[in-house]
Design a protein around this motif. Structure first.
Motif: not given
Length: 257
Positions: A172, A197, A244, A247-248
């Motif tokens: 990420h 994401d 998001k 959530e990631n």
């Protein structure tokens, strides 16, 4: 709910008002904070934070600038810390920093590899610090097959092309306050390019406060300014960025609500 993916609330900059500030985070919409231990001292302080605040989780590692202090004895101590709490969810902050000449690059590389190996044994994601060391960082991550457990490139400062290589390895991209600076065109391009994401938002507080707080002490309460800039460059809503990225982070760090 905002997920702060990289903070240093163990820092002395928070000594005067740490408890009051942290207790205010829920009312500021911050639901989770990952405090990154980057030295043996800060790891010990992070334990206390995790115990006292249910929304704080920890990452343990030795920052490249502190790797000269590592030896087999205290590396064994570091490994044992991961057994002490289920709230330790990552290995980091680890990596390479070539901005400074001390410690030497070979020392940094040795302990970066050792800590990546530890992440592999523990099956935990890594939080990678990389400054003026893009090639060696990428080469080391590839050699250690770090994509098997993944992680985040913290405070990303490289080009879109480097971001692409990180994404290929299952990493990420951590985006912080610098993205709000007028002269941060390179990071704005990275934010626009990186799939939503695969983005985490972070402050690295007390450092790198976003505009309009640039130059002041940073806190997680300023994360909305970062999210707003990401939303702007990606042409999406602020709410989508907040949802998001949270959530990631929950998925990457294997935190169940």
């Amino acid at each position: 709910m905002i997920f702060e993916s990289h903070a240093h609330y163990d820092d002395k900059a928070f000594d005067s008002d740490r408890d009051k500030l942290l207790k205010s985070m829920p009312e500021n919409g911050v639901g989770y904070i990952l405090n990154a231990g980057s030295s043996m001292k800060s790891i010990s302080k992070t334990f206390s934070l995790m115990e006292n605040y249910p929304f704080i989780y920890g990452a343990f590692g030795i920052h490249p600038s502190d790797t000269a202090k590592l030896n087999e004895e205290n590396f064994k101590w570091l490994k044992n810390q991961f057994k002490a709490s289920e709230k330790v969810v990552a290995v980091g902050e680890i990596g390479l920093d070539y901005y400074w000449d001390d410690p030497d690059r070979e020392t940094q590389k040795i302990w970066f590899v050792r800590q990546l190996e530890l992440a592999g044994v523990l099956n935990l994601p890594v939080i990678v610090h990389s400054r003026e060391a893009a090639k060696d960082t990428l080469d080391t991550l590839r050699a250690q097959k770090a994509g098997q457990y993944g992680g985040v490139m913290h405070c990303f400062s490289y080009t879109k092309e480097t971001a692409r290589e990180c994404l290929k390895m299952n990493f990420h991209i951590g985006i912080g306050g610098v993205v709000t600076f007028k002269n941060a065109q390179k990071l704005k391009e990275v934010a626009a390019y990186t799939p939503l994401d695969r983005i985490l938002i972070e402050t690295d507080c007390p450092y790198l406060a976003p505009v309009p707080f640039r130059g002041k002490r940073n806190t997680s309460a300023y994360l909305p300014n970062i999210a707003e800039e990401i939303a702007k460059v990606k042409g999406i809503s602020y709410e989508e960025v907040i949802q998001k990225t949270a959530e990631n982070a929950l998925k990457l760090f294997k935190i169940t609500i």
